[in-house]
Write a protein that holds these residues in place. Structure first.
Motif: not given
Length: 322
Positions: A265-269
């Motif tokens: 989703m484009g978020f690091m974690l």
């Protein structure tokens, strides 16, 4: 005011993952943009009977930049520290020194309110822990590690003498973990990585996120020599050059995603935890068992990987084998 739906995720972080006990000192580090998330964590810590302290810092300019000295000191003095921030402070001396002092920490970088409600946070962290530890043990000390993907990745390195790190979101004294990613990783021996990296999934930094075109890197003697691709590759490469630090091109990490509830989703974690994905971390390696402190640490994520360590197949075309 925070969304009450976050209370379940906050309880998972505080009670399941950090194991907060009555009377413990819990430090919550945040920024103004993440206050609702920090407040939900503080409420859960208070409900667990802990002494919760919430500190707000100026957002860091860069991922990997040290927090203020006063906050670093508070981290060392805490039983538990929880970092709800937009710029990562994971790969810092502050985290390493706090855990060395016995604190246990969880890092919630780039968390959104939605991530506190659904997605990777819904995983059964304790149930997945044994498999994650087994993957880390298989990577630890491997003399020969080989990574290949259908997109063109062909990278080899040695991790001889290096520890394997199992980050499964549950921490004991002197440990830290990112969350909701569940991953096993190892830091390659400096100077041993050679070949090619082709990231096709995500580079969840600098606003790049999910990749529209692959990012291709040529690697020689432990460092990236060139980087090609589309606009997103140029954005990453220009940022690295702007740091004026050759160590940002160091091959710092190989990590294996192991959270079945994560998605790209484009978020690091979230992205780094996608089950069966592999990421190559570049830059700082000191928190992972390496010796390099660079101006940043970024991860390049790929899918469909086959990973072999000392002759044992750990991932076969994106399928975990352990």
């Amino acid at each position: 005011m925070y969304d009450l739906r976050m209370s379940r995720g906050a309880s998972t972080v505080v009670n399941t993952c950090a194991g907060v006990q009555p009377g413990e000192q819990v430090l919550i580090i945040t920024e103004h943009s993440k206050m609702s998330i920090a407040e939900s964590l503080a409420a859960a810590a208070y409900a667990a009977g802990a002494e919760a302290t919430l500190v707000v810092m100026t957002p860091r300019d860069l991922d990997g930049q040290e927090p203020p000295a006063t906050i670093a000191a508070a981290m060392r003095a805490s039983d538990v520290f929880l970092c709800a921030v937009s710029r990562s402070i994971t790969h810092t001396h502050a985290v390493r020194e706090a855990t060395a002092a016995g604190a246990r920490g969880l890092v919630l970088t780039q968390f959104t309110e939605g991530m506190m409600v659904h997605g990777g946070i819904q995983a059964d962290f304790r149930a997945i822990a044994p498999r994650c530890r087994a993957m880390a043990a298989a990577l630890a000390g491997s003399d020969s590690v080989r990574l290949e993907t259908p997109q063109g990745t062909s990278l080899s390195f040695s991790a001889k003498g290096r520890r394997g790190n199992a980050l499964y979101g549950v921490v004991d004294k002197g440990q830290f973990s990112t969350i909701p990613t569940i991953e096993a990783n190892v830091s390659p021996l400096e100077g041993t990585a050679n070949g090619r990296i082709v990231a096709d999934a995500s580079v969840p930094y600098l606003g790049i996120g999910v990749l529209r075109e692959p990012v291709c890197c040529e690697v020689r003697d432990g460092f990236i020599l060139s980087m090609t691709g589309g606009e997103q590759a140029r954005m990453l490469y220009n940022d690295l050059l702007s740091r004026k630090d050759p160590n940002v091109f160091n091959i710092a990490e190989l990590g294996v995603g192991m959270n079945p509830c994560c998605s790209f989703m484009g978020f690091m974690l979230e992205d780094e935890g996608v089950e069966g994905s592999v990421h190559i971390g570049i830059g700082t390696s000191i928190t992972l068992g390496g010796t390099v402190k660079a101006a940043c640490h970024y991860d390049l994520i790929m899918t469909g990987a086959t990973l072999v360590a000392d002759g044992q197949t750990l991932i076969d075309q994106g399928r975990l084998c352990l």
